[in-house]
Design an enzyme around this catalytic site. Sequence first.
Site, PDB file in Angstrom:
ATOM      1  CG  ASP A 156      -2.277  16.191  15.292  1.00 53.60           C
ATOM      2  OD1 ASP A 156      -3.450  15.827  15.078  1.00 53.60           O
ATOM      3  OD2 ASP A 156      -1.873  16.568  16.404  1.00 53.60           O
ATOM      4  CG  HIS A 164      -5.670  -2.500   0.637  1.00 59.40           C
ATOM      5  ND1 HIS A 164      -4.906  -2.302  -0.495  1.00 59.40           N
ATOM      6  CD2 HIS A 164      -5.196  -1.628   1.570  1.00 59.40           C
ATOM      7  CE1 HIS A 164      -4.005  -1.353  -0.262  1.00 59.40           C
ATOM      8  NE2 HIS A 164      -4.156  -0.935   0.983  1.00 59.40           N
ATOM      9  CB  SER A 201      -0.960  -0.042   1.192  1.00 59.82           C
ATOM     10  OG  SER A 201      -1.986   0.898   1.058  1.00 59.82           O
TER      11      SER A 201
END
Length: 268
Positions: free
Chosen positions: A186, A245, A95
Amino acid sequence: MSDALPIDLHYLDQPSEAHADATPMVVIHGLLGSADNWRSHLKVWQASRRVIAVDLRNHGRSPHAEGMSYAQMSADVVALLDKLELSKVHLVGHSMGGKVAISLARQHPDRVASLVVADIAPVAYQHGHDDVFAALERVREGQPANRREADELLAEHVDSRPTRLFLATNLVRSEQGGLKLRVGLDYIRQDYEAIIGLPSGETSYNGPTLVLRGDESPYVSDAMLPALREVLPTSRVVTLKQAGHWLHADQPEAFQQSVDAFLTAQTS
């Protein structure tokens, strides 16, 4: 921040006493994953080769830092190769980690003996992690005391229990005794556009390449194959049956066998 210094990545180094292949394998996880997710595979692969699994920046035990571009993440991995004095490696990336591997291979083809890309194509994707980010943010706010409470918080945004179990691998015990996130959430959210965007590099990678995709996953559709061949012209595409996936978790034996057969062909 593209000119920032590379991050000193955490890694798992599993040497093998009997190296059938003297070239080490480097495994790169996907978004919100870590080297720990690959421990069962590492045990199998280390029977014949040295295996190094990395924690990318803002993941696992690696430092948190601004910037999630593929140029930055691949530079982190190159810095690790230099630190370990590895001139050439087999790269395996899943990925997001597959895009890191593609970026490294395009920019430093002399460092890559072969490339295995797991269920990702060198294309830009649409937003698809809003619920996951909201779930992790809820856990951060909720400060759960244990994993049962954490799962309840995650379930407010994510219905799939397998997905929640995967996300829970990013929880560690805090100094206060509860659970906290170990990912740089974040920074990941701040640079999410780069993560779903194109890998870095301008040229194609012409070395030996295996692309594995799950037949139940949309991440490497037939429509994406022309773009994939443009960047990875020598790639062989193999589809694993009954795999989504997370194909290395859905079909671990088939995944291992495909990688082993490919790497064995490179050394014979």
